[in-house]
Design a protein around this motif. Structure first.
Motif, mmCIF file in Angstrom:
data_model
loop_
_atom_site.group_PDB
_atom_site.id
_atom_site.type_symbol
_atom_site.label_atom_id
_atom_site.label_comp_id
_atom_site.label_asym_id
_atom_site.label_seq_id
_atom_site.Cartn_x
_atom_site.Cartn_y
_atom_site.Cartn_z
ATOM 1 N N ALA A 21 104.943 48.656 110.643
ATOM 2 C CA ALA A 21 104.015 47.755 111.325
ATOM 3 C C ALA A 21 103.063 48.564 112.195
ATOM 4 C CB ALA A 21 104.790 46.744 112.176
ATOM 5 N N VAL A 22 101.788 48.249 112.082
ATOM 6 C CA VAL A 22 100.750 48.956 112.820
ATOM 7 C C VAL A 22 99.949 47.931 113.601
ATOM 8 C CG1 VAL A 22 98.682 50.392 112.632
ATOM 9 C CG2 VAL A 22 100.614 50.772 111.075
ATOM 10 N N GLN A 23 99.895 48.117 114.914
ATOM 11 C CA GLN A 23 99.134 47.232 115.796
ATOM 12 C C GLN A 23 97.711 47.763 115.931
ATOM 13 O OE1 GLN A 23 100.754 45.279 119.665
ATOM 14 N NE2 GLN A 23 100.175 47.350 120.172
ATOM 15 N N THR A 24 96.733 46.877 115.866
ATOM 16 C CA THR A 24 95.332 47.291 115.946
ATOM 17 C C THR A 24 94.520 46.236 116.693
ATOM 18 O OG1 THR A 24 93.409 48.014 114.635
ATOM 19 C CG2 THR A 24 94.752 46.242 113.702
ATOM 20 N N THR A 25 93.371 46.635 117.200
ATOM 21 C CA THR A 25 92.442 45.682 117.805
ATOM 22 C C THR A 25 91.373 45.246 116.809
ATOM 23 O OG1 THR A 25 91.060 47.483 118.651
ATOM 24 C CG2 THR A 25 92.747 46.601 120.143
ATOM 25 N N ASP A 26 91.337 45.879 115.630
ATOM 26 C CA ASP A 26 90.305 45.572 114.645
ATOM 27 C C ASP A 26 90.920 45.622 113.242
ATOM 28 O OD1 ASP A 26 88.112 45.481 112.922
ATOM 29 O OD2 ASP A 26 86.886 46.822 114.147
ATOM 30 N N LEU A 27 91.408 44.477 112.774
ATOM 31 C CA LEU A 27 92.101 44.421 111.486
ATOM 32 C C LEU A 27 91.187 44.824 110.330
ATOM 33 C CD1 LEU A 27 94.733 43.742 110.019
ATOM 34 C CD2 LEU A 27 93.908 41.397 109.800
ATOM 35 N N ASP A 28 89.939 44.417 110.359
ATOM 36 C CA ASP A 28 89.038 44.756 109.257
ATOM 37 C C ASP A 28 88.828 46.270 109.157
ATOM 38 O OD1 ASP A 28 88.780 42.039 108.642
ATOM 39 O OD2 ASP A 28 87.074 41.815 110.002
ATOM 40 N N ASN A 29 88.564 46.918 110.280
ATOM 41 C CA ASN A 29 88.386 48.368 110.307
ATOM 42 C C ASN A 29 89.653 49.068 109.815
ATOM 43 O OD1 ASN A 29 86.946 50.879 111.193
ATOM 44 N ND2 ASN A 29 88.543 50.937 112.757
ATOM 45 N N CYS A 30 90.799 48.617 110.311
ATOM 46 C CA CYS A 30 92.079 49.230 109.962
ATOM 47 C C CYS A 30 92.395 49.026 108.471
ATOM 48 C CB CYS A 30 93.176 48.637 110.844
ATOM 49 S SG CYS A 30 94.743 49.515 110.793
ATOM 50 N N THR A 31 92.176 47.828 107.963
ATOM 51 C CA THR A 31 92.436 47.532 106.550
ATOM 52 C C THR A 31 91.561 48.402 105.650
ATOM 53 O OG1 THR A 31 93.094 45.265 107.049
ATOM 54 C CG2 THR A 31 92.373 45.711 104.799
ATOM 55 N N THR A 32 90.303 48.512 106.001
ATOM 56 C CA THR A 32 89.386 49.319 105.205
ATOM 57 C C THR A 32 89.809 50.783 105.216
ATOM 58 O OG1 THR A 32 87.590 47.781 105.658
ATOM 59 C CG2 THR A 32 86.963 49.966 104.894
ATOM 60 N N TRP A 33 90.214 51.289 106.377
ATOM 61 C CA TRP A 33 90.672 52.676 106.476
ATOM 62 C C TRP A 33 91.888 52.915 105.584
ATOM 63 C CZ3 TRP A 33 89.568 57.452 107.693
ATOM 64 C CH2 TRP A 33 90.600 58.369 107.837
ATOM 65 N N TYR A 34 92.906 52.064 105.674
ATOM 66 C CA TYR A 34 94.113 52.257 104.871
ATOM 67 C C TYR A 34 93.806 52.117 103.375
ATOM 68 C CZ TYR A 34 97.349 52.722 108.749
ATOM 69 O OH TYR A 34 98.017 53.199 109.840
ATOM 70 N N ARG A 35 92.886 51.246 103.027
ATOM 71 C CA ARG A 35 92.480 51.126 101.626
ATOM 72 C C ARG A 35 91.791 52.396 101.161
ATOM 73 N NH1 ARG A 35 87.556 47.635 101.039
ATOM 74 N NH2 ARG A 35 86.647 49.662 101.504
ATOM 75 N N ASP A 36 90.829 52.870 101.944
ATOM 76 C CA ASP A 36 90.032 54.019 101.524
ATOM 77 C C ASP A 36 90.775 55.340 101.665
ATOM 78 O OD1 ASP A 36 88.070 52.163 101.048
ATOM 79 O OD2 ASP A 36 86.803 52.751 102.744
ATOM 80 N N PHE A 37 91.624 55.483 102.671
ATOM 81 C CA PHE A 37 92.309 56.759 102.880
ATOM 82 C C PHE A 37 93.579 56.887 102.043
ATOM 83 C CE2 PHE A 37 95.073 59.629 105.529
ATOM 84 C CZ PHE A 37 94.410 60.787 105.185
ATOM 85 N N LEU A 38 94.381 55.833 101.989
ATOM 86 C CA LEU A 38 95.657 55.911 101.273
ATOM 87 C C LEU A 38 95.645 55.212 99.918
ATOM 88 C CD1 LEU A 38 98.158 55.276 104.204
ATOM 89 C CD2 LEU A 38 97.531 57.463 103.152
ATOM 90 N N GLY A 39 94.570 54.487 99.623
ATOM 91 C CA GLY A 39 94.532 53.753 98.361
ATOM 92 C C GLY A 39 95.354 52.479 98.394
ATOM 93 N N CYS A 40 95.580 51.948 99.594
ATOM 94 C CA CYS A 40 96.366 50.714 99.729
ATOM 95 C C CYS A 40 95.606 49.528 99.161
ATOM 96 C CB CYS A 40 96.667 50.427 101.203
ATOM 97 S SG CYS A 40 97.797 51.574 101.983
ATOM 98 N N ARG A 41 96.375 48.535 98.724
ATOM 99 C CA ARG A 41 95.784 47.261 98.299
ATOM 100 C C ARG A 41 96.431 46.165 99.140
ATOM 101 N NH1 ARG A 41 99.799 44.995 95.727
ATOM 102 N NH2 ARG A 41 101.252 46.199 94.497
ATOM 103 N N ARG A 42 95.620 45.169 99.478
ATOM 104 C CA ARG A 42 96.142 44.057 100.274
ATOM 105 C C ARG A 42 96.953 43.138 99.372
ATOM 106 N NH1 ARG A 42 92.445 39.882 103.562
ATOM 107 N NH2 ARG A 42 92.592 38.713 101.645
ATOM 108 N N THR A 43 98.176 42.819 99.795
ATOM 109 C CA THR A 43 99.037 41.936 99.016
ATOM 110 C C THR A 43 99.070 40.528 99.592
ATOM 111 O OG1 THR A 43 101.000 42.657 100.232
ATOM 112 C CG2 THR A 43 100.481 43.826 98.177
ATOM 113 N N TRP A 44 98.855 40.383 100.892
ATOM 114 C CA TRP A 44 98.759 39.069 101.515
ATOM 115 C C TRP A 44 98.194 39.220 102.924
ATOM 116 C CZ3 TRP A 44 101.458 38.878 106.006
ATOM 117 C CH2 TRP A 44 102.621 39.632 106.126
ATOM 118 N N ALA A 45 97.758 38.101 103.477
ATOM 119 C CA ALA A 45 97.248 38.063 104.856
ATOM 120 C C ALA A 45 97.523 36.676 105.425
ATOM 121 C CB ALA A 45 95.748 38.355 104.884
#
Length: 163
Positions: A21-45
């Motif tokens: 679990a990662v706490q953030t103040t900006d979910l969009d920025n964080c999601t984009t970073w994890y997608r672009d840096f680690l190749g993550c895909r969103r499974t649910w929100a």
């Protein structure tokens, strides 16, 4: 006095890491970073939470699960962190280590961090660059870097026979 034998440990249930679990103040920025840096895909929100979740995570606004292979990240946006980015000492883990298959993949992952950081598309709470790649006495190579929230990741390559 004779030492008492240690009783055997009863069989324990199989456990495994489900998510980080990662706490953030900006979910969009964080999601984009994890997608672009680690190749993550969103499974649910979601933006709906149980009373238990709200009591444990005051200020939770939104949450998303991202998957990278078998590794899952639960990113949650919180207003409880106050204005701006979280302070680096407010991180919720010391570091997470992710392994890669080869020394070349390790170098590529580090360079990928630089490519994304130089793109200007992300707001970093701590603008520190990744460390150099180091090798220990067993031939294990590693580097450390921060995500957009200031959370530390180690990337490592373990040669055959290392653990």
């Amino acid at each position: 006095m004779k030492a008492q034998p240690v009783p055997p440990v009863p069989p324990l249930p199989h456990t495994y890491l489900h998510h980080i679990a990662v706490q953030t103040t900006d979910l969009d920025n964080c999601t984009t970073w994890y997608r672009d840096f680690l190749g993550c895909r969103r499974t649910w929100a979601t933006d709906r939470f149980s009373d238990l979740t709200v009591s444990r995570l005051p200020g939770i606004v939104r949450m998303a699960e991202l998957a990278c292979g078998e590794t899952r990240f639960h990113l949650f946006e919180s207003t409880a962190l106050g204005e701006g980015r979280p302070h680096p000492h407010e991180t919720q883990f010391q570091h997470v280590c992710m392994a890669v298959d080869s020394p070349e993949a390790l170098r590529r992952q580090r360079e990928h961090w630089w490519e994304l950081a130089r793109s200007g598309r992300y707001a970093f709470s701590v603008p520190d660059p990744p460390t150099e790649i180091v090798m220990d006495d067993d031939g294990v190579e590693s580097f450390y870097c921060l995500d957009v929230n200031g959370l530390e990741f180690e990337f490592t390559h373990l040669p055959a026979g290392a653990s």
